[in-house]
Enzyme design. Structure first.
Site, PDB file in Angstrom:
ATOM      1  N   LYS A   1       0.652  -1.209  -0.039  1.00  0.00           N
ATOM      2  CA  LYS A   1       0.184  -0.177   0.077  1.00  0.00           C
ATOM      3  C   LYS A   1       0.734   1.043   0.224  1.00  0.00           C
ATOM      4  CE  LYS A   1      -1.753  -1.245   3.907  1.00  0.00           C
ATOM      5  NZ  LYS A   1      -1.279  -2.613   4.164  1.00  0.00           N
TER       6      LYS A   1
ATOM      7  N   ARG B   1      11.461  -1.112  11.009  1.00  0.00           N
ATOM      8  CA  ARG B   1      10.255  -0.523  11.918  1.00  0.00           C
ATOM      9  C   ARG B   1      10.261  -1.308  13.078  1.00  0.00           C
ATOM     10  NH1 ARG B   1       4.928   0.505   8.196  1.00  0.00           N
ATOM     11  NH2 ARG B   1       4.089  -0.566   9.740  1.00  0.00           N
TER      12      ARG B   1
HETATM   13  P1  AP5 Z   1       4.914  -1.312   1.911  1.00  0.00           P
HETATM   14  O1  AP5 Z   1       4.399  -0.780   0.725  1.00  0.00           O
HETATM   15  O2  AP5 Z   1       5.560  -0.863   2.939  1.00  0.00           O
HETATM   16  O3  AP5 Z   1       3.712  -2.092   2.500  1.00  0.00           O
HETATM   17  P2  AP5 Z   1       2.340  -1.767   3.130  1.00  0.00           P
HETATM   18  O4  AP5 Z   1       1.254  -2.302   2.679  1.00  0.00           O
HETATM   19  O5  AP5 Z   1       2.442  -0.165   3.089  1.00  0.00           O
HETATM   20  O6  AP5 Z   1       2.726  -2.306   4.557  1.00  0.00           O
HETATM   21  P3  AP5 Z   1       2.501  -1.672   5.988  1.00  0.00           P
HETATM   22  O7  AP5 Z   1       3.171  -2.733   6.975  1.00  0.00           O
HETATM   23  O8  AP5 Z   1       3.156  -0.271   6.126  1.00  0.00           O
HETATM   24  O9  AP5 Z   1       0.928  -1.831   6.296  1.00  0.00           O
HETATM   25  P4  AP5 Z   1       0.358  -2.024   7.744  1.00  0.00           P
HETATM   26  O10 AP5 Z   1      -0.988  -1.782   7.148  1.00  0.00           O
HETATM   27  O11 AP5 Z   1       0.625  -3.069   8.574  1.00  0.00           O
HETATM   28  O12 AP5 Z   1       0.978  -0.895   8.420  1.00  0.00           O
HETATM   29  P5  AP5 Z   1       0.681   0.745   8.679  1.00  0.00           P
HETATM   30  O13 AP5 Z   1       1.865   1.522   8.621  1.00  0.00           O
HETATM   31  O14 AP5 Z   1      -0.491   1.163   7.931  1.00  0.00           O
HETATM   32  O15 AP5 Z   1       5.831  -2.715   1.419  1.00  0.00           O
HETATM   33  C1  AP5 Z   1       6.245  -3.568   2.339  1.00  0.00           C
HETATM   34  C2  AP5 Z   1       7.744  -4.020   1.930  1.00  0.00           C
HETATM   35  O16 AP5 Z   1       7.529  -4.963   0.719  1.00  0.00           O
HETATM   36  C3  AP5 Z   1       8.667  -3.185   1.577  1.00  0.00           C
HETATM   37  O17 AP5 Z   1      10.071  -3.445   1.924  1.00  0.00           O
HETATM   38  C4  AP5 Z   1       8.565  -2.976  -0.038  1.00  0.00           C
HETATM   39  O18 AP5 Z   1       9.739  -2.235  -0.501  1.00  0.00           O
HETATM   40  C5  AP5 Z   1       8.348  -4.343  -0.422  1.00  0.00           C
HETATM   41  N1  AP5 Z   1       7.213  -4.284  -1.719  1.00  0.00           N
HETATM   42  C6  AP5 Z   1       6.256  -3.527  -1.689  1.00  0.00           C
HETATM   43  N2  AP5 Z   1       5.837  -3.784  -3.078  1.00  0.00           N
HETATM   44  C7  AP5 Z   1       6.441  -4.927  -3.583  1.00  0.00           C
HETATM   45  C8  AP5 Z   1       6.221  -5.885  -4.619  1.00  0.00           C
HETATM   46  N3  AP5 Z   1       5.207  -5.449  -5.657  1.00  0.00           N
HETATM   47  N4  AP5 Z   1       7.313  -6.711  -4.893  1.00  0.00           N
HETATM   48  C9  AP5 Z   1       8.085  -6.883  -4.003  1.00  0.00           C
HETATM   49  N5  AP5 Z   1       8.306  -6.232  -2.879  1.00  0.00           N
HETATM   50  C10 AP5 Z   1       7.325  -5.267  -2.449  1.00  0.00           C
HETATM   51  O19 AP5 Z   1       0.123   0.673  10.233  1.00  0.00           O
HETATM   52  C11 AP5 Z   1       0.866   0.433  11.190  1.00  0.00           C
HETATM   53  C12 AP5 Z   1       0.135   0.323  12.625  1.00  0.00           C
HETATM   54  O20 AP5 Z   1      -0.559   1.417  12.803  1.00  0.00           O
HETATM   55  C13 AP5 Z   1      -1.012  -0.796  12.457  1.00  0.00           C
HETATM   56  O21 AP5 Z   1      -0.555  -2.149  12.993  1.00  0.00           O
HETATM   57  C14 AP5 Z   1      -1.949  -0.068  13.787  1.00  0.00           C
HETATM   58  O22 AP5 Z   1      -1.451  -0.420  15.022  1.00  0.00           O
HETATM   59  C15 AP5 Z   1      -1.932   1.341  13.426  1.00  0.00           C
HETATM   60  N6  AP5 Z   1      -2.887   1.783  12.579  1.00  0.00           N
HETATM   61  C16 AP5 Z   1      -2.691   2.037  11.118  1.00  0.00           C
HETATM   62  N7  AP5 Z   1      -3.761   2.733  10.576  1.00  0.00           N
HETATM   63  C17 AP5 Z   1      -4.673   2.133  11.498  1.00  0.00           C
HETATM   64  C18 AP5 Z   1      -6.167   2.471  11.534  1.00  0.00           C
HETATM   65  N8  AP5 Z   1      -6.832   2.904  10.375  1.00  0.00           N
HETATM   66  N9  AP5 Z   1      -6.840   2.147  12.609  1.00  0.00           N
HETATM   67  C19 AP5 Z   1      -6.194   1.607  13.759  1.00  0.00           C
HETATM   68  N10 AP5 Z   1      -4.799   1.458  13.745  1.00  0.00           N
HETATM   69  C20 AP5 Z   1      -4.075   1.588  12.712  1.00  0.00           C
END
Ligand code: AP5
Length: 213
Positions: A14, A160
């Site tokens: 994402k 992270r």
């Molecule tokens: P990346 O693009 O970083 O993946 P992502 O889907 O953004 O993953 P996140 O871990 O950021 O999502 P998340 O939903 O767990 O965390 P968030 O920060 O939102 O890609 C991941 C890796 O893969 C990278 O190294 C990249 O280079 C690689 N990659 C990407 N695409 C690729 C491809 N096509 N092929 C190969 N490699 C690839 O949330 C963190 C925390 O915040 C949550 O756990 C929660 O506690 C809180 N939080 C956030 N939003 C909310 C909400 N709405 N409600 C409640 N709590 C929330």
């Protein structure tokens, strides 16, 4: 341009796809994960409250996140937006509809990035993020030119705190219980589309571009 929700499990790509959409299509990105991490860095009241949930891979309470999104939506200045990581629960999805309605806005597409769990664990455990500018790399899939150093700004690349094995497992469980059911919510709203997220980032981006044309 279409207003998007990008959703899918942790590590689905994402953030990577949002960054490309911002760079190439001038979208306004609303990433609740990034906003919460900034709040933690700045030691705000919200950050202090959110940290204990994020450290263990649980969701931050709905009301905190909904208020955060409400604030950010008032800064759009007419730009099309991507919601990255929000909504994550049915309560958030319902609140979002109301927030958008109040502003005469709507979601045009909810793009689900599908990736199998084994790959997600590999992506998350190998992810490295720039401490300075937030750019995202992967030690194997998207390595920086110099190990540990950001290609964009020369900043230090770090892991992270929630990208460690036991927290990754909890995040995947939290996703399956709370966020995966939103697929039905978006299907019923008529905005749901699904993309195979396990292709290269460039291929996935190409598919998204086709959808938003
Ligand atoms: P990346 O693009 O970083 O993946 P992502 O889907 O953004 O993953 P996140 O871990 O950021 O999502 P998340 O939903 O767990 O965390 P968030 O920060 O939102 O890609 C991941 C890796 O893969 C990278 O190294 C990249 O280079 C690689 N990659 C990407 N695409 C690729 C491809 N096509 N092929 C190969 N490699 C690839 O949330 C963190 C925390 O915040 C949550 O756990 C929660 O506690 C809180 N939080 C956030 N939003 C909310 C909400 N709405 N409600 C409640 N709590 C929330």
């Amino acid at each position: 341009m279409k207003n998007l929700v990008l959703f899918g499990p942790p590590g689905a790509g994402k953030g990577t796809q949002s960054a490309l959409l911002v760079k190439q299509c001038n979208y306004f990105q609303i990433s609740t994960g990034d906003l919460l991490r900034s709040a933690i860095k700045e030691k705000t009241k919200l950050g202090m409250e959110a940290q204990s949930y994020m450290d263990k891979g649980a969701l931050v309470p709905d009301d905190l996140v909904i208020n955060l999104v409400d604030e950010v939506l008032s800064k759009l200045n007419g730009k099309s937006f991507i919601l990255d990581g929000f909504p994550r629960t049915k309560a958030q999805a319902i609140a979002l509809d109301q927030l958008l309605l109040n502003r005469k806005l709507k979601i045009d597409l909810a793009v689900f990035l599908e990736v199998e769990n084994k790959k997600l664990v590999m992506r998350l455990s190998g992810r490295r993020v720039c401490q300075t500018c937030g750019a995202v790399f992967h030690i194997q899939n998207m390595p920086p030119s110099v190990s540990g150093v950001c290609d964009n700004c020369g900043g230090l690349l770090v892991q992270r705190p929630d990208d460690v094995e036991n927290v990754i497992e909890e995040r995947l469980r939290t996703y399956a219980a709370n966020t995966a059911p939103l697929r039905d919510f978006f299907k019923e709203s008529g905005v749901y589309v699904e993309i195979k997220g396990d292709n290269s980032a460039e291929l996935v981006f190409g598919k998204i571009l086709e959808l938003i044309k």
